[in-house]
Design a protein around this motif. Structure first.
Motif, PDB file in Angstrom:
ATOM      1  N   SER A   1       0.840  -1.198   0.000  1.00 37.55           N
ATOM      2  CA  SER A   1       0.000   0.000   0.000  1.00 37.55           C
ATOM      3  C   SER A   1       0.876   1.248   0.000  1.00 37.55           C
ATOM      4  O   SER A   1       2.106   1.171   0.128  1.00 37.55           O
TER       5      SER A   1
ATOM      6  N   THR B   1       0.965   5.395   1.540  1.00 37.20           N
ATOM      7  CA  THR B   1       0.340   6.376   2.433  1.00 37.20           C
ATOM      8  C   THR B   1       0.728   7.797   2.035  1.00 37.20           C
ATOM      9  O   THR B   1       1.910   8.093   1.824  1.00 37.20           O
TER      10      THR B   1
ATOM     11  N   LEU C   1      -9.162   3.465  -0.676  1.00 33.79           N
ATOM     12  CA  LEU C   1      -8.353   3.451   0.533  1.00 33.79           C
ATOM     13  C   LEU C   1      -8.456   2.117   1.272  1.00 33.79           C
ATOM     14  O   LEU C   1      -9.483   1.434   1.229  1.00 33.79           O
ATOM     15  N   LYS C   2      -7.393   1.779   1.921  1.00 29.36           N
ATOM     16  CA  LYS C   2      -7.301   0.534   2.672  1.00 29.36           C
ATOM     17  C   LYS C   2      -8.398   0.470   3.733  1.00 29.36           C
ATOM     18  O   LYS C   2      -8.635   1.429   4.462  1.00 29.36           O
TER      19      LYS C   2
ATOM     20  N   THR D   1      -9.371   1.749   8.440  1.00 24.98           N
ATOM     21  CA  THR D   1      -7.935   1.598   8.661  1.00 24.98           C
ATOM     22  C   THR D   1      -7.086   2.437   7.712  1.00 24.98           C
ATOM     23  O   THR D   1      -5.938   2.740   8.024  1.00 24.98           O
ATOM     24  N   GLY D   2      -7.626   2.804   6.561  1.00 27.24           N
ATOM     25  CA  GLY D   2      -6.858   3.581   5.589  1.00 27.24           C
ATOM     26  C   GLY D   2      -6.976   5.075   5.755  1.00 27.24           C
ATOM     27  O   GLY D   2      -6.493   5.839   4.911  1.00 27.24           O
TER      28      GLY D   2
ATOM     29  N   THR E   1      -4.290   5.966   3.159  1.00 27.19           N
ATOM     30  CA  THR E   1      -3.482   4.884   2.611  1.00 27.19           C
ATOM     31  C   THR E   1      -4.227   4.221   1.466  1.00 27.19           C
ATOM     32  O   THR E   1      -5.315   3.665   1.670  1.00 27.19           O
TER      33      THR E   1
ATOM     34  N   ASP F   1      -5.095   1.382  -0.957  1.00 22.01           N
ATOM     35  CA  ASP F   1      -5.007  -0.073  -0.879  1.00 22.01           C
ATOM     36  C   ASP F   1      -4.128  -0.612  -2.000  1.00 22.01           C
ATOM     37  O   ASP F   1      -4.158  -0.106  -3.128  1.00 22.01           O
TER      38      ASP F   1
ATOM     39  N   GLY G   1      -6.646   3.587  12.869  1.00 25.24           N
ATOM     40  CA  GLY G   1      -7.571   4.126  11.879  1.00 25.24           C
ATOM     41  C   GLY G   1      -8.628   4.982  12.535  1.00 25.24           C
ATOM     42  O   GLY G   1      -8.903   4.868  13.737  1.00 25.24           O
TER      43      GLY G   1
END
Length: 641
Positions: free
Chosen positions: A122, A124, A172-173, A187-188, A200, A202, A238
């Motif tokens: 990934s 960021t 995003l993650k 989480t992202g 972040t 994915d 996150g």
């Protein structure tokens, strides 16, 4: 006459262009940005800060044949006219788009950007924003407001309310788990401090041709849609919303905020009035707005947005009832506008369209679920003749989901022309397709000889080849389709019957997106075919448009309701190249268009050369295929005659 010749010859090469928002009336203004250098009377337009008085002044009245619904939030149902209001009243993304369609860090907002490649594949982006940005109510804009946009518009709560949760943070993650409610933590998305946050991307979306765009967020005032009791936190794994953010607590408040005027926003304009009876909106300069990515602020003090009908729109421009008619499409409109310009006191800008008019098919029920039916209809409409009749020579037919303004289409045109089926007019080809598809029975189950064809389904029942068509009222495209398609004797000779139902454009969109939140009837699949148009943004991402994911299907992102794994994969793979790999992107684009052309979820009708006509008091107005009226107005000013 010289201007007519010039308008016909204008062909603009776009640097970026792309996929659509939620629909547009064929007689209205496109829903999505479409940008590139545009010509105005042989003068190349450039988007540079306007050299005018710093004090905003003057007023313009915009006439639009697409009726404002008052749904100014694009995550639910936001038509072309509504989206103009949204774009002019919302701003400050971390990444902005230039007049040539290139993505750039918005230095009006961002003080620092840090990019980190992570061990799991990934990537960021950590953003630090300026501390002097404020909402139109004077309250400070902080990193929480950027995080809020991802948390609110990706949430299961708004998804269950009928919102499209893919528009803000789907790359995003952790998006999938968060948007489906599997996890309360996104989480992202990370809240770091009052002026810093991180997103972040994915690994499944990397590499990506549009990586910088994927990492961008735009702020939202969370308390405007909820209240101060809903909070944002991040314990290091996150960001997440407080447990009181539930449908029971906030569905009514969110629904009310969707159409509330005035609203808490941060764009160059504030929405100050919306008349539900006349469908007229008024927006005024937001004095707290500090500028777009170039620091440009608005110079037109007041903008009035009103509904007009195509038959009298030019008369309203001539008499001063309106000052601007954007994206005129028909030959009659354009020629009438050019005549007005010739007489003096008016001006125009012409530019290629980044989109197309279409018949949109429902691909999951009734006759149009079968590709042979969609292809047969294509063979029963002379699209070249249709495009010429409708645009008066200011446009042509296309064979896929693109407009002539797209840079990738310009680069691959010769390749596509050799690979795509143009579905030339042919009754014989239409009949053969229907016969091969099993439409070989009459209503009694005997071999077909005349009348309406029937197909025997797996359960033994007979399905009639009757197409229910929904069209919007006072729409010249609909009127032309009646003549060129519905009443075409060859359609009946092929064994097809088309029934037309006329309705308002907002109602048509309700049926397309099967939005049963206002009335349960809209949630029931009813119509097999719709006519409307779509515009594209600078990000040509069709993954959600043709997704087979059940949750996105439920949210209406795939409004054709077509389930084709190959098309879905091609739409996803198209973007999986490095930002610098233009050739790789173009190769994937061609593969996607080829598959789409075979399946025909839409039947393209035309793509045209847009003309914006306006009172000559409007100066420095330079729209183009990507930077349309919504962006060009920020750089314009009014000089009273």
């Amino acid at each position: 006459m010289q201007k007519r010749v010039l308008a016909l010859l204008l062909t603009l090469v776009m640097v970026f262009s792309l996929a659509g928002c939620k629909g547009k009336n064929d007689t209205g203004i496109s829903t999505e940005p479409t940008t590139a250098p545009a010509d105005k009377d042989d003068t190349t337009a450039t988007a540079t800060p306007t050299e005018t008085s710093s004090e905003p002044s003057g007023q313009i009245v915009i006439g639009d044949t697409t009726e404002i619904s008052g749904e100014f939030i694009p995550f639910f149902q936001n038509n072309a006219a509504d989206n103009v209001i949204y774009t002019l009243t919302n701003a400050y993304p971390t990444v902005d788009v230039t007049s040539t369609g290139e993505f750039t860090v918005n230095n009006t907002v961002v003080t620092d950007k840090k990019v980190t490649d992570n061990s799991d594949g990934s990537k960021t982006y950590t953003w630090t924003i300026k501390k002097d940005l404020v909402w139109n109510d004077g309250s400070p804009i902080t990193a929480k407001d950027y995080v809020a946009s991802a948390l609110l518009w990706s949430s299961k709560l708004v998804g269950d309310m009928g919102a499209d949760t893919t528009q803000v943070a789907k790359y995003l993650k952790g998006y999938q788990d968060y948007s489906t409610g599997k996890s309360k933590v996104f989480t992202g998305v990370n809240l770091i401090s009052d002026d810093s946050f991180a997103v972040t991307i994915d690994k499944q979306y990397l590499p990506s041709f549009y990586e910088l765009y994927f990492a961008s967020l735009q702020p939202v005032k969370l308390s405007f849609f909820t209240d101060d009791a809903v909070t944002i936190a991040d314990d290091g794994k996150g960001a997440y919303l407080s447990d009181n953010f539930t449908k029971a607590n906030y569905e009514k408040k969110i629904n009310a905020a969707r159409t509330k005027v005035p609203a808490i926003t941060c764009g160059p304009y504030n929405a100050v009035k919306f008349d539900t009876s006349t469908k007229e909106a008024v927006i005024e300069v937001n004095p707290k707005f500090v500028g777009d990515y170039q620091g440009q602020t608005a110079h037109i003090k007041t903008i009035v947005y009103k509904k007009v009908v195509s038959e009298t729109a030019m008369d309203e421009l001539r008499t001063g009832s309106v000052d601007l008619l954007a994206q005129m499409t028909t030959g009659d409109e354009i020629n009438a506008g050019l005549d007005l310009v010739d007489k003096g006191g008016f001006a125009y800008t012409a530019y290629d369209r980044n989109g197309y008019g279409k018949l949109q098919f429902s691909c999951d029920f009734g006759p149009t679920q079968f590709v042979e039916v969609r292809q047969a209809i294509a063979h029963l409409l002379d699209r070249n003749d249709f495009a010429k009749s409708y645009t008066g020579g200011f446009g042509s037919a296309v064979n896929g989901p693109y407009g002539p303004a797209m840079w990738m289409y310009q680069d691959t045109k010769d390749d596509l022309d050799g690979k795509l089926d143009s579905y030339p007019y042919s009754l014989d080809d239409a009949v053969k397709l229907l016969e091969d598809g099993g439409w070989v029975y009459d209503k009694n189950g005997k071999p077909y000889s005349s009348g309406i064809r029937y197909k025997k389904l797996d359960d033994g029942k007979l399905m009639p080849l009757t197409i229910e068509w929904a069209s919007s009222e006072q729409n010249p495209v609909s009127e032309l389709l009646v003549v060129k398609l519905q009443q075409n004797p060859d359609v009946a000779a092929a064994g097809i019957k088309i029934n037309q139902t006329v309705m308002t454009f907002p109602e048509l969109l309700n049926y397309i997106y099967r939005d049963g939140s206002t009335d349960k009837k809209y949630g029931v699949p009813t119509y097999h075919m719709f006519n409307l148009a779509t515009g594209f943004t600078p990000v040509y991402d069709m993954a959600s448009t043709y997704t087979t994911d059940p949750e996105q299907f439920k949210a209406g992102t795939n409004s054709n309701y077509i389930k084709d794994d190959e098309l879905a994969k091609l739409s996803q793979d198209m973007l999986l190249v490095e930002p610098s790999d233009k050739a790789g992107f173009e190769k994937n684009f061609v593969s996607f268009i080829e598959r789409w052309n075979k399946l025909l979820p839409d039947l393209p009708l035309y793509s045209n050369n847009y003309h914006d006509f306006y009172n000559a008091k409007l100066k420095n107005y330079n729209p183009n295929g990507i930077w349309d009226m919504r962006y060009a107005l920020l750089y314009a000013n009014v000089e009273e005659q």
